[in-house]
Design a protein around this motif. Structure first.
Motif, mmCIF file in Angstrom:
data_model
loop_
_atom_site.group_PDB
_atom_site.id
_atom_site.type_symbol
_atom_site.label_atom_id
_atom_site.label_comp_id
_atom_site.label_asym_id
_atom_site.label_seq_id
_atom_site.Cartn_x
_atom_site.Cartn_y
_atom_site.Cartn_z
ATOM 1 N N MET A 276 38.716 41.111 51.530
ATOM 2 C CA MET A 276 39.261 41.367 50.027
ATOM 3 C C MET A 276 40.408 40.317 50.368
ATOM 4 S SD MET A 276 42.089 43.719 48.224
ATOM 5 C CE MET A 276 40.874 45.645 49.167
ATOM 6 N N GLU A 277 40.058 39.353 49.347
ATOM 7 C CA GLU A 277 40.964 38.636 49.202
ATOM 8 C C GLU A 277 43.087 38.901 48.899
ATOM 9 O OE1 GLU A 277 40.968 35.679 45.365
ATOM 10 O OE2 GLU A 277 39.092 35.880 45.949
ATOM 11 N N PRO A 278 43.811 37.851 50.190
ATOM 12 C CA PRO A 278 44.736 38.567 49.345
ATOM 13 C C PRO A 278 45.709 38.310 48.314
ATOM 14 C CG PRO A 278 44.571 36.496 50.769
ATOM 15 C CD PRO A 278 43.880 37.015 50.565
ATOM 16 N N THR A 279 46.583 38.690 47.784
ATOM 17 C CA THR A 279 47.313 39.222 46.450
ATOM 18 C C THR A 279 48.751 38.229 46.205
ATOM 19 O OG1 THR A 279 46.810 41.414 46.187
ATOM 20 C CG2 THR A 279 47.942 40.461 44.496
ATOM 21 N N THR B 174 49.417 42.001 40.959
ATOM 22 C CA THR B 174 48.928 43.455 41.372
ATOM 23 C C THR B 174 47.389 43.399 41.360
ATOM 24 O OG1 THR B 174 51.887 44.094 40.949
ATOM 25 C CG2 THR B 174 49.312 45.742 41.361
ATOM 26 N N ARG B 175 46.496 43.610 42.150
ATOM 27 C CA ARG B 175 45.380 43.662 42.260
ATOM 28 C C ARG B 175 45.173 44.814 41.266
ATOM 29 N NH1 ARG B 175 40.545 42.196 44.000
ATOM 30 N NH2 ARG B 175 41.161 40.770 45.698
ATOM 31 N N ILE B 176 44.418 45.372 40.032
ATOM 32 C CA ILE B 176 44.228 46.361 39.513
ATOM 33 C C ILE B 176 42.950 46.003 39.035
ATOM 34 C CG2 ILE B 176 46.101 46.391 38.511
ATOM 35 C CD1 ILE B 176 45.244 45.416 35.996
ATOM 36 N N THR B 177 41.910 47.727 38.544
ATOM 37 C CA THR B 177 41.184 47.508 38.374
ATOM 38 C C THR B 177 41.072 47.951 36.445
ATOM 39 O OG1 THR B 177 39.247 48.390 39.999
ATOM 40 C CG2 THR B 177 38.487 49.201 37.672
ATOM 41 N N ILE B 178 40.494 46.840 35.711
ATOM 42 C CA ILE B 178 40.328 46.896 34.178
ATOM 43 C C ILE B 178 39.027 47.162 33.426
ATOM 44 C CG2 ILE B 178 40.871 44.704 33.690
ATOM 45 C CD1 ILE B 178 42.445 45.032 31.762
ATOM 46 N N ASN C 268 40.859 30.597 36.778
ATOM 47 C CA ASN C 268 39.872 30.739 36.338
ATOM 48 C C ASN C 268 39.856 32.021 35.270
ATOM 49 O OD1 ASN C 268 41.292 33.674 37.174
ATOM 50 N ND2 ASN C 268 41.118 32.504 38.596
ATOM 51 N N TYR C 269 38.855 32.853 34.634
ATOM 52 C CA TYR C 269 39.103 33.545 33.611
ATOM 53 C C TYR C 269 40.300 34.268 33.726
ATOM 54 C CZ TYR C 269 36.358 37.439 35.649
ATOM 55 O OH TYR C 269 36.601 38.270 36.585
ATOM 56 N N GLN C 270 40.383 34.952 34.617
ATOM 57 C CA GLN C 270 41.385 35.599 34.557
ATOM 58 C C GLN C 270 42.864 35.319 34.534
ATOM 59 O OE1 GLN C 270 40.376 36.731 39.190
ATOM 60 N NE2 GLN C 270 39.677 38.606 38.667
ATOM 61 N N THR C 271 42.846 34.758 34.693
ATOM 62 C CA THR C 271 43.918 33.337 34.854
ATOM 63 C C THR C 271 43.998 32.697 32.941
ATOM 64 O OG1 THR C 271 44.274 32.102 37.184
ATOM 65 C CG2 THR C 271 45.731 30.727 34.701
ATOM 66 N N LEU C 272 43.525 32.924 32.578
ATOM 67 C CA LEU C 272 43.084 33.059 30.764
ATOM 68 C C LEU C 272 43.411 34.663 30.417
ATOM 69 C CD1 LEU C 272 40.264 30.898 29.941
ATOM 70 C CD2 LEU C 272 42.740 30.022 30.074
#
Length: 56
Positions: free
Chosen positions: A1-4, A9-13, A36-40
């Motif tokens: 798992m990548e460090p945050t 905060t790492r979540i599931t959505i 990346n798309y998460q940043t967008l």
């Protein structure tokens, strides 16, 4: 798992497929410096919050 990263905060959505596809496409279209798309998605949510906080 990548460090945050700090302040994140790492979540599931669950998102609609159409929304996820659009953000992923934006990264492909604008590769240079977009992240990346998460940043967008994060940026879009921040913009939404900032607009909601502004007085009408």
């Amino acid at each position: 798992m990548e460090p945050t990263s700090p302040g994140k905060t790492r979540i599931t959505i669950r998102l609609d497929d159409e929304i996820l596809a659009w953000f992923r496409q934006q990264v492909q279209v604008h590769q240079a410096g977009v992240g990346n798309y998460q940043t967008l998605i994060n940026d879009a949510l921040l913009e939404y919050i900032q607009k909601r906080r502004e007085p009408l």
